[in-house]
Motif scaffolding. Structure first.
Motif, PDB file in Angstrom:
ATOM      1  N   VAL A  43     -21.358 109.960  57.517  1.00 54.28           N
ATOM      2  CA  VAL A  43     -20.244 109.549  57.312  1.00 54.28           C
ATOM      3  C   VAL A  43     -19.904 108.447  56.952  1.00 54.28           C
ATOM      4  O   VAL A  43     -18.196 107.957  55.965  1.00 54.28           O
ATOM      5  CB  VAL A  43     -19.229 109.910  58.937  1.00 54.28           C
ATOM      6  CG1 VAL A  43     -17.725 109.134  58.725  1.00 54.28           C
ATOM      7  CG2 VAL A  43     -18.983 111.296  59.381  1.00 54.28           C
ATOM      8  N   MET A  44     -20.431 107.187  57.331  1.00 52.17           N
ATOM      9  CA  MET A  44     -19.977 105.636  56.959  1.00 52.17           C
ATOM     10  C   MET A  44     -20.697 105.420  55.157  1.00 52.17           C
ATOM     11  O   MET A  44     -20.266 104.665  54.270  1.00 52.17           O
ATOM     12  CB  MET A  44     -21.049 104.927  57.545  1.00 52.17           C
ATOM     13  CG  MET A  44     -20.963 104.642  59.245  1.00 52.17           C
ATOM     14  SD  MET A  44     -19.164 104.391  59.256  1.00 52.17           S
ATOM     15  CE  MET A  44     -18.030 102.932  59.113  1.00 52.17           C
ATOM     16  N   LEU A  45     -21.597 106.703  54.817  1.00 52.53           N
ATOM     17  CA  LEU A  45     -21.842 106.148  53.523  1.00 52.53           C
ATOM     18  C   LEU A  45     -21.004 107.139  52.903  1.00 52.53           C
ATOM     19  O   LEU A  45     -20.255 106.598  51.452  1.00 52.53           O
ATOM     20  CB  LEU A  45     -23.671 107.122  53.264  1.00 52.53           C
ATOM     21  CG  LEU A  45     -23.311 107.477  51.899  1.00 52.53           C
ATOM     22  CD1 LEU A  45     -24.213 106.984  50.997  1.00 52.53           C
ATOM     23  CD2 LEU A  45     -24.872 108.060  51.765  1.00 52.53           C
ATOM     24  N   CYS A  46     -20.206 108.319  53.178  1.00 50.85           N
ATOM     25  CA  CYS A  46     -19.027 108.943  53.146  1.00 50.85           C
ATOM     26  C   CYS A  46     -18.096 107.977  52.479  1.00 50.85           C
ATOM     27  O   CYS A  46     -17.240 107.472  51.301  1.00 50.85           O
ATOM     28  CB  CYS A  46     -18.728 110.186  53.549  1.00 50.85           C
ATOM     29  SG  CYS A  46     -19.503 111.031  53.038  1.00 50.85           S
ATOM     30  N   VAL A 165     -26.376 101.855  60.959  1.00 53.90           N
ATOM     31  CA  VAL A 165     -25.525 103.331  60.263  1.00 53.90           C
ATOM     32  C   VAL A 165     -24.689 102.274  60.568  1.00 53.90           C
ATOM     33  O   VAL A 165     -23.465 103.527  60.436  1.00 53.90           O
ATOM     34  CB  VAL A 165     -24.747 103.674  62.494  1.00 53.90           C
ATOM     35  CG1 VAL A 165     -26.896 104.092  63.189  1.00 53.90           C
ATOM     36  CG2 VAL A 165     -24.568 103.104  62.890  1.00 53.90           C
ATOM     37  N   VAL A 166     -23.732 100.746  60.313  1.00 60.22           N
ATOM     38  CA  VAL A 166     -22.642 100.836  59.486  1.00 60.22           C
ATOM     39  C   VAL A 166     -22.507 100.046  58.241  1.00 60.22           C
ATOM     40  O   VAL A 166     -22.146 100.477  57.342  1.00 60.22           O
ATOM     41  CB  VAL A 166     -21.371  99.889  60.612  1.00 60.22           C
ATOM     42  CG1 VAL A 166     -20.284  99.739  60.226  1.00 60.22           C
ATOM     43  CG2 VAL A 166     -21.138 101.041  61.386  1.00 60.22           C
ATOM     44  N   ILE A 167     -23.177  99.257  58.538  1.00 60.33           N
ATOM     45  CA  ILE A 167     -23.595  97.858  57.354  1.00 60.33           C
ATOM     46  C   ILE A 167     -24.059  98.650  55.629  1.00 60.33           C
ATOM     47  O   ILE A 167     -23.561  98.930  55.057  1.00 60.33           O
ATOM     48  CB  ILE A 167     -23.800  96.325  57.609  1.00 60.33           C
ATOM     49  CG1 ILE A 167     -23.138  95.715  59.039  1.00 60.33           C
ATOM     50  CG2 ILE A 167     -23.465  95.966  56.811  1.00 60.33           C
ATOM     51  CD1 ILE A 167     -21.784  96.205  58.684  1.00 60.33           C
ATOM     52  N   LEU A 168     -25.749  98.903  56.592  1.00 60.59           N
ATOM     53  CA  LEU A 168     -25.666  99.774  55.707  1.00 60.59           C
ATOM     54  C   LEU A 168     -25.655 100.550  54.465  1.00 60.59           C
ATOM     55  O   LEU A 168     -25.860 101.117  53.264  1.00 60.59           O
ATOM     56  CB  LEU A 168     -27.190  99.679  56.066  1.00 60.59           C
ATOM     57  CG  LEU A 168     -28.545  98.221  56.603  1.00 60.59           C
ATOM     58  CD1 LEU A 168     -29.877  98.791  56.922  1.00 60.59           C
ATOM     59  CD2 LEU A 168     -29.019  97.597  55.217  1.00 60.59           C
ATOM     60  N   PRO A 169     -25.523 101.561  55.284  1.00 61.74           N
ATOM     61  CA  PRO A 169     -24.672 102.520  54.400  1.00 61.74           C
ATOM     62  C   PRO A 169     -23.178 102.730  53.357  1.00 61.74           C
ATOM     63  O   PRO A 169     -23.875 103.255  52.579  1.00 61.74           O
ATOM     64  CB  PRO A 169     -24.210 104.044  56.030  1.00 61.74           C
ATOM     65  CG  PRO A 169     -25.145 104.104  56.398  1.00 61.74           C
ATOM     66  CD  PRO A 169     -25.533 101.697  57.238  1.00 61.74           C
ATOM     67  N   VAL A 170     -22.222 101.825  54.590  1.00 62.10           N
ATOM     68  CA  VAL A 170     -21.346 101.283  53.498  1.00 62.10           C
ATOM     69  C   VAL A 170     -21.939 100.211  52.621  1.00 62.10           C
ATOM     70  O   VAL A 170     -21.071 101.024  51.577  1.00 62.10           O
ATOM     71  CB  VAL A 170     -20.487 100.353  54.004  1.00 62.10           C
ATOM     72  CG1 VAL A 170     -19.223 100.055  53.499  1.00 62.10           C
ATOM     73  CG2 VAL A 170     -19.791 101.310  55.702  1.00 62.10           C
ATOM     74  N   VAL A 171     -22.561  99.851  52.195  1.00 62.84           N
ATOM     75  CA  VAL A 171     -22.706  98.768  50.758  1.00 62.84           C
ATOM     76  C   VAL A 171     -23.813  99.936  50.506  1.00 62.84           C
ATOM     77  O   VAL A 171     -23.535  99.749  49.119  1.00 62.84           O
ATOM     78  CB  VAL A 171     -23.944  97.904  51.131  1.00 62.84           C
ATOM     79  CG1 VAL A 171     -24.966  97.100  50.003  1.00 62.84           C
ATOM     80  CG2 VAL A 171     -23.088  96.000  52.690  1.00 62.84           C
ATOM     81  N   VAL A 184     -20.897 110.127  42.308  1.00 56.72           N
ATOM     82  CA  VAL A 184     -19.923 109.635  43.148  1.00 56.72           C
ATOM     83  C   VAL A 184     -19.066 110.353  42.432  1.00 56.72           C
ATOM     84  O   VAL A 184     -18.238 110.960  43.443  1.00 56.72           O
ATOM     85  CB  VAL A 184     -19.759 108.383  43.161  1.00 56.72           C
ATOM     86  CG1 VAL A 184     -18.161 107.668  44.023  1.00 56.72           C
ATOM     87  CG2 VAL A 184     -20.854 107.736  43.135  1.00 56.72           C
ATOM     88  N   GLN A 185     -18.099 110.670  41.424  1.00 57.05           N
ATOM     89  CA  GLN A 185     -17.359 111.141  41.115  1.00 57.05           C
ATOM     90  C   GLN A 185     -16.596 112.676  41.729  1.00 57.05           C
ATOM     91  O   GLN A 185     -15.833 114.003  41.415  1.00 57.05           O
ATOM     92  CB  GLN A 185     -16.538 111.077  39.783  1.00 57.05           C
ATOM     93  CG  GLN A 185     -15.477 109.751  39.244  1.00 57.05           C
ATOM     94  CD  GLN A 185     -14.718 109.371  40.373  1.00 57.05           C
ATOM     95  OE1 GLN A 185     -13.638 110.085  40.306  1.00 57.05           O
ATOM     96  NE2 GLN A 185     -14.127 108.150  41.614  1.00 57.05           N
ATOM     97  N   ARG A 186     -17.551 113.995  41.499  1.00 56.93           N
ATOM     98  CA  ARG A 186     -18.213 114.605  41.822  1.00 56.93           C
ATOM     99  C   ARG A 186     -18.633 115.150  42.742  1.00 56.93           C
ATOM    100  O   ARG A 186     -17.922 116.184  43.017  1.00 56.93           O
ATOM    101  CB  ARG A 186     -19.999 115.311  41.033  1.00 56.93           C
ATOM    102  CG  ARG A 186     -19.421 115.168  39.683  1.00 56.93           C
ATOM    103  CD  ARG A 186     -20.600 115.364  38.986  1.00 56.93           C
ATOM    104  NE  ARG A 186     -20.746 115.318  36.833  1.00 56.93           N
ATOM    105  CZ  ARG A 186     -21.943 115.889  36.580  1.00 56.93           C
ATOM    106  NH1 ARG A 186     -23.222 116.390  37.276  1.00 56.93           N
ATOM    107  NH2 ARG A 186     -22.122 115.315  35.367  1.00 56.93           N
ATOM    108  N   ALA A 191     -16.325 115.095  50.066  1.00 63.75           N
ATOM    109  CA  ALA A 191     -17.229 113.710  50.751  1.00 63.75           C
ATOM    110  C   ALA A 191     -15.980 113.754  52.062  1.00 63.75           C
ATOM    111  O   ALA A 191     -16.604 113.093  53.272  1.00 63.75           O
ATOM    112  CB  ALA A 191     -16.660 112.719  50.084  1.00 63.75           C
ATOM    113  N   PRO A 192     -14.471 112.552  52.149  1.00 66.65           N
ATOM    114  CA  PRO A 192     -13.362 113.230  53.018  1.00 66.65           C
ATOM    115  C   PRO A 192     -13.784 114.351  54.053  1.00 66.65           C
ATOM    116  O   PRO A 192     -13.655 114.183  55.509  1.00 66.65           O
ATOM    117  CB  PRO A 192     -12.074 113.160  52.780  1.00 66.65           C
ATOM    118  CG  PRO A 192     -12.193 112.451  51.222  1.00 66.65           C
ATOM    119  CD  PRO A 192     -13.212 113.570  51.076  1.00 66.65           C
TER     120      PRO A 192
END
Length: 308
Positions: A43-46, A165-171, A184-186, A191-192
């Motif tokens: 979820v955080m990666l998305c 579970v937060v910082i690394l996936p977001v980065v 990513v555009q595809r 993703a949401p």
């Protein structure tokens, strides 16, 4: 269609909770191992995939509003959670769970709710990013401050879990957006919705694992969580207006303060408080409650804007 399905987040949450409480045995296998942690990381990666370096540059263009929302996020909610837990004399496991929810950063669904409410989505994204990045330090410290008197808090464990579970996936998501934008555009249209479904699965797993407790103590938990999030929305909006924010910015701050990353609270409660197996229940009910209040408030604001 994907957007409409995503906007039905509260409905999916209600259905997932109802399924978990009526047939918990279907979901209990998912409560074993790292499944819940991996889903939240996804979820955080998305969320990270929706961000670019330009989003971070926006912070420099609106520092006062961002700082105001950031301060409100990490002061109103922890204090409110502690006050409600104390005032209602909640059992330790529920009190710690509520305080942990209050000490978490803004929820990823807040960006979606800001969009529905026709608030400032760019500001919402920046505030979510700021509170999320700061969570690696502030969530453990604030949890120690407000829950330390109730139960020993493993601050280092909270720090590591938040980082993982937060910082690394977001980065990672931001870097993928930079390195492989075509891919990513595809992925972005879906993703949401995948994020929404991921949060629903996390909560359903917790509901299923604690179905009897939720059915027994549901009224007490719903009251506590409703007071927390309702108070966050109300105080966040009023404080922003008192400090001179325009209506659109005040609504954005209200949404950011009122909606927490309750999925993170669930994971942290499971990992950092193994002796309090009921603590994650509060986070699961929190997701449902802030989604219902936030989406209802967003719909009301949107209708008011359309009537002008």
């Amino acid at each position: 269609m994907l957007q409409r399905l995503t906007l039905l987040f509260p409905l999916w949450m209600i259905l997932a909770g109802a399924l978990a409480l009526s047939s918990p045995e279907w979901l209990l296998p998912l409560n074993q191992g790292p499944v819940v942690v991996l889903i939240l990381a996804f979820v955080m990666l998305c969320m990270g995939l929706t961000l670019t370096f330009d989003d971070f540059r926006r912070i420099a263009r609106m520092p006062s509003v961002v700082a105001m929302g950031f301060a409100a996020q990490y002061s109103i909610m922890p204090l409110l959670a502690w006050g409600i837990a104390t005032g209602l004399d909640l059992p330790v496991h529920f009190a710690v769970g509520l305080i942990l929810v209050g000490c978490c950063p803004g929820g990823t669904a807040s960006n979606l709710v800001s969009y529905i409410a026709k608030a400032d989505v760019a500001l919402s994204v920046v505030m979510t990013v700021c509170s999320t990045l700061a969570a690696v330090i502030l969530t453990p410290l604030l949890t120690q401050l407000f829950a330390g008197a109730l139960v020993p808090v493993d601050t280092w464990m909270l720090f590591k879990q938040t980082l993982q579970v937060v910082i690394l996936p977001v980065v990672l998501g931001v870097l993928l957006n930079r390195w492989v934008p075509q891919l990513v555009q595809r992925v972005m249209p879906v993703a949401p919705l995948l994020s929404v479904l991921g949060v629903c699965v996390i909560c359903a797993v917790v509901f299923a694992a604690n179905a009897e407790t939720i059915l027994t103590h549901g009224g007490e938990l719903i009251l506590a969580v409703a007071l927390l999030h309702g108070g966050g929305f109300l105080i966040g909006y009023q404080l922003a207006r008192i400090l001179g924010c325009q209506t659109q910015s005040a609504r954005t701050i209200s949404i950011e303060v009122g909606m927490q990353n309750s999925g993170l609270a669930i994971v942290l409660a499971k990992q950092a408080f193994p002796l309090l197996p009921l603590a994650p229940v509060v986070g699961a009910i929190s997701v449902l409650m802030h989604s219902l209040i936030g989406s209802s408030l967003a719909a009301l604001w949107r209708v008011r804007l359309s009537q002008r």
